[in-house]
Design a protein around this motif. Structure first.
Motif, PDB file in Angstrom:
ATOM      1  N   CYS A 206       0.818  -1.219   0.000  1.00  0.00           N
ATOM      2  CA  CYS A 206       0.000   0.000   0.000  1.00  0.00           C
ATOM      3  C   CYS A 206       0.854   1.273   0.000  1.00  0.00           C
ATOM      4  N   VAL A 207       2.082   1.171  -0.453  1.00  0.00           N
ATOM      5  CA  VAL A 207       2.942   2.357  -0.589  1.00  0.00           C
ATOM      6  C   VAL A 207       3.153   2.609  -2.079  1.00  0.00           C
ATOM      7  N   PRO A 208       2.785   3.795  -2.594  1.00  0.00           N
ATOM      8  CA  PRO A 208       2.912   4.084  -4.028  1.00  0.00           C
ATOM      9  C   PRO A 208       4.365   4.352  -4.427  1.00  0.00           C
ATOM     10  N   PHE A 209       5.104   3.288  -4.721  1.00  0.00           N
ATOM     11  CA  PHE A 209       6.521   3.449  -5.069  1.00  0.00           C
ATOM     12  C   PHE A 209       6.792   3.287  -6.561  1.00  0.00           C
ATOM     13  N   ARG A 210       5.917   2.609  -7.271  1.00  0.00           N
ATOM     14  CA  ARG A 210       6.130   2.396  -8.702  1.00  0.00           C
ATOM     15  C   ARG A 210       6.060   3.726  -9.449  1.00  0.00           C
ATOM     16  N   GLY A 211       6.997   3.904 -10.339  1.00  0.00           N
ATOM     17  CA  GLY A 211       7.029   5.140 -11.114  1.00  0.00           C
ATOM     18  C   GLY A 211       7.827   6.248 -10.453  1.00  0.00           C
ATOM     19  N   ARG A 212       8.279   6.026  -9.222  1.00  0.00           N
ATOM     20  CA  ARG A 212       9.124   7.009  -8.546  1.00  0.00           C
ATOM     21  C   ARG A 212      10.584   6.775  -8.908  1.00  0.00           C
ATOM     22  N   THR A 213      11.411   7.761  -8.630  1.00  0.00           N
ATOM     23  CA  THR A 213      12.827   7.631  -8.939  1.00  0.00           C
ATOM     24  C   THR A 213      13.514   6.713  -7.933  1.00  0.00           C
ATOM     25  N   VAL A 214      14.686   6.257  -8.322  1.00  0.00           N
ATOM     26  CA  VAL A 214      15.474   5.412  -7.430  1.00  0.00           C
ATOM     27  C   VAL A 214      15.768   6.143  -6.127  1.00  0.00           C
ATOM     28  N   GLU A 219      14.676   6.278  -0.225  1.00  0.00           N
ATOM     29  CA  GLU A 219      14.224   6.930   0.994  1.00  0.00           C
ATOM     30  C   GLU A 219      13.064   6.167   1.623  1.00  0.00           C
ATOM     31  N   LEU A 220      12.127   5.700   0.791  1.00  0.00           N
ATOM     32  CA  LEU A 220      11.013   4.904   1.308  1.00  0.00           C
ATOM     33  C   LEU A 220      11.524   3.640   1.994  1.00  0.00           C
ATOM     34  N   LEU A 221      12.510   3.012   1.391  1.00  0.00           N
ATOM     35  CA  LEU A 221      13.071   1.803   1.972  1.00  0.00           C
ATOM     36  C   LEU A 221      13.836   2.110   3.256  1.00  0.00           C
ATOM     37  N   ALA A 222      14.594   3.200   3.243  1.00  0.00           N
ATOM     38  CA  ALA A 222      15.400   3.556   4.409  1.00  0.00           C
ATOM     39  C   ALA A 222      14.517   3.786   5.633  1.00  0.00           C
ATOM     40  N   ARG A 223      13.334   4.362   5.437  1.00  0.00           N
ATOM     41  CA  ARG A 223      12.417   4.594   6.552  1.00  0.00           C
ATOM     42  C   ARG A 223      11.968   3.282   7.184  1.00  0.00           C
ATOM     43  N   ARG A 224      12.089   2.209   6.422  1.00  0.00           N
ATOM     44  CA  ARG A 224      11.663   0.897   6.919  1.00  0.00           C
ATOM     45  C   ARG A 224      12.862   0.000   7.239  1.00  0.00           C
ATOM     46  N   GLY A 225      14.020   0.622   7.326  1.00  0.00           N
ATOM     47  CA  GLY A 225      15.222  -0.109   7.701  1.00  0.00           C
ATOM     48  C   GLY A 225      15.795  -0.975   6.599  1.00  0.00           C
ATOM     49  N   LEU A 226      15.515  -0.631   5.342  1.00  0.00           N
ATOM     50  CA  LEU A 226      15.962  -1.432   4.213  1.00  0.00           C
ATOM     51  C   LEU A 226      16.944  -0.665   3.334  1.00  0.00           C
ATOM     52  N   THR A 227      17.848  -1.395   2.701  1.00  0.00           N
ATOM     53  CA  THR A 227      18.760  -0.826   1.713  1.00  0.00           C
ATOM     54  C   THR A 227      18.542  -1.546   0.386  1.00  0.00           C
ATOM     55  N   VAL A 228      19.172  -1.036  -0.677  1.00  0.00           N
ATOM     56  CA  VAL A 228      19.040  -1.657  -1.995  1.00  0.00           C
ATOM     57  C   VAL A 228      20.210  -2.607  -2.222  1.00  0.00           C
ATOM     58  N   HIS A 229      19.900  -3.836  -2.519  1.00  0.00           N
ATOM     59  CA  HIS A 229      20.908  -4.864  -2.773  1.00  0.00           C
ATOM     60  C   HIS A 229      21.381  -4.840  -4.218  1.00  0.00           C
ATOM     61  N   PRO A 249      21.789   5.192 -11.936  1.00  0.00           N
ATOM     62  CA  PRO A 249      21.587   6.599 -11.559  1.00  0.00           C
ATOM     63  C   PRO A 249      20.343   6.779 -10.690  1.00  0.00           C
ATOM     64  N   ASP A 250      20.406   7.663  -9.726  1.00  0.00           N
ATOM     65  CA  ASP A 250      19.266   7.925  -8.848  1.00  0.00           C
ATOM     66  C   ASP A 250      18.071   8.492  -9.606  1.00  0.00           C
ATOM     67  N   SER A 251      18.307   8.962 -10.824  1.00  0.00           N
ATOM     68  CA  SER A 251      17.219   9.542 -11.611  1.00  0.00           C
ATOM     69  C   SER A 251      16.419   8.491 -12.368  1.00  0.00           C
ATOM     70  N   TRP A 252      16.870   7.244 -12.359  1.00  0.00           N
ATOM     71  CA  TRP A 252      16.116   6.184 -13.018  1.00  0.00           C
ATOM     72  C   TRP A 252      14.824   5.912 -12.250  1.00  0.00           C
ATOM     73  N   TYR A 253      13.927   5.169 -12.901  1.00  0.00           N
ATOM     74  CA  TYR A 253      12.604   4.947 -12.326  1.00  0.00           C
ATOM     75  C   TYR A 253      12.422   3.497 -11.886  1.00  0.00           C
ATOM     76  N   VAL A 254      11.654   3.335 -10.809  1.00  0.00           N
ATOM     77  CA  VAL A 254      11.428   2.011 -10.229  1.00  0.00           C
ATOM     78  C   VAL A 254      10.074   1.475 -10.679  1.00  0.00           C
ATOM     79  N   ASN A 255      10.071   0.238 -11.195  1.00  0.00           N
ATOM     80  CA  ASN A 255       8.849  -0.370 -11.707  1.00  0.00           C
ATOM     81  C   ASN A 255       8.385  -1.582 -10.903  1.00  0.00           C
ATOM     82  N   GLY A 256       9.198  -2.016  -9.960  1.00  0.00           N
ATOM     83  CA  GLY A 256       8.841  -3.172  -9.158  1.00  0.00           C
ATOM     84  C   GLY A 256      10.005  -3.543  -8.255  1.00  0.00           C
TER      85      GLY A 256
END
Length: 290
Positions: A206-214, A219-229, A249-256
């Motif tokens: 229930c968190v709208p993360f798709r279509g957002r930048t890396v 940041e959404l993951l960090a708030r939940r104690g997660l990092t990107v592998h 690049p941090d400007s890329w977009y996340v789709n899943g």
């Protein structure tokens, strides 16, 4: 991009009560796949599709298994270990509960064979939505074993894979059968059973993360104690060498995405934004914000 995981989770939504719907179970059976072995973990994942890790060739018969407990093994000196499984007969069924999810598989087999059950039990690391999920299959007939029923905890269940606490199998059931049980992963363990990071029970549900930048999703993951592998480039699926990346690049977009191991997520990304249905909320009826 409509990935397989999106089709899967659209049908796996559980009823308000315990357990999963028949449609959910049917789709789970459809997406069960076989991973070659502990040394054969693929170098890349082309899609974050729900994969239920089941051993390639295993004889199993139906015992009724739900969580994990300990089985006494050996007849040597000193105290015997506690039982790994709790097995009992009740109303024409074997009822099996796992008391120790980290027990040696041989201890499971010894206790199951002692009860007359030709069953192979495999307990593997699973993401939160599938911890406790029980998957009984027949290696000889390549099918999900409907004869083996789960015992679900009472009340509502907040996990995609349901909330079973045990299994029931007819005493006259003829195997072989194999049972796979999802357990919590230890630090550093990679998940063998995993689902999209936004399904019921996962950290971005229930968190709208798709279509957002890396950068935004980090940041959404960090708030939940997660990092990107790692990252999977949507446009590199056909190129095994380039599909998985350690950075983009941090400007890329996340789709899943999905959890790779405890505290670490793997994201599906693209250089250009892709169409995202439902405003990026594919697995949620009521958005909860970020």
């Amino acid at each position: 991009m409509n990935t397989d995981i999106d089709r899967v989770v659209a049908h796996l939504a559980p009823d308000p009560g315990p357990g999963m719907t028949e449609g959910a179970q049917a789709l789970m059976r459809e997406i069960i796949t076989t991973r070659p072995g502990p040394q054969a973990r693929p170098a890349r994942r082309t899609r974050p599709v729900l994969r239920l890790a089941l051993p390639g060739v295993a004889l199993a018969t139906a015992a009724f298994v739900a969580l994990s407990w300990l089985l006494p093994t050996g007849l040597g000196f000193g105290p015997r270990p506690a039982a790994a499984l709790d097995i009992r007969q009740e109303d024409g069924y074997y009822v099996v509960e796992v008391k120790d999810v980290h027990a040696d598989p041989d201890r499971y087999e010894e206790q199951l064979r002692a009860a007359g059950l030709e069953v192979t039990l495999r307990v593997v690391p699973a993401t939160p939505s599938f911890v406790g999920t029980i998957i009984p299959t027949s290696s000889t007939e390549k099918r999900y074993l409907d004869e083996i029923k789960t015992i679900d905890q009472p009340g509502e269940c907040a996990k995609l894979g349901g909330c079973p606490i045990g299994m029931r199998i007819p005493v006259d059931f003829e195997g072989p059968a194999q049972i796979t049980l999802g357990r919590e992963a230890r630090a550093g363990e990679q998940y063998d059973i995993f689902a999209s990071i936004d399904v019921l029970g996962e950290p971005l549900h229930c968190v709208p993360f798709r279509g957002r930048t890396v950068a935004e999703v980090r940041e959404l993951l960090a708030r939940r104690g997660l990092t990107v592998h790692s990252f999977t480039d949507t446009n590199s699926y056909i190129d095994a060498a380039d599909a998985t990346k350690t950075s983009v690049p941090d400007s890329w977009y996340v789709n899943g995405g999905h959890l790779e191991e405890p505290g670490k997520a793997s994201l599906v990304v693209s250089e250009e934004p892709e169409e995202s249905d439902a405003g990026g909320l594919r697995n949620c009826a009521t958005p909860q914000g970020s």
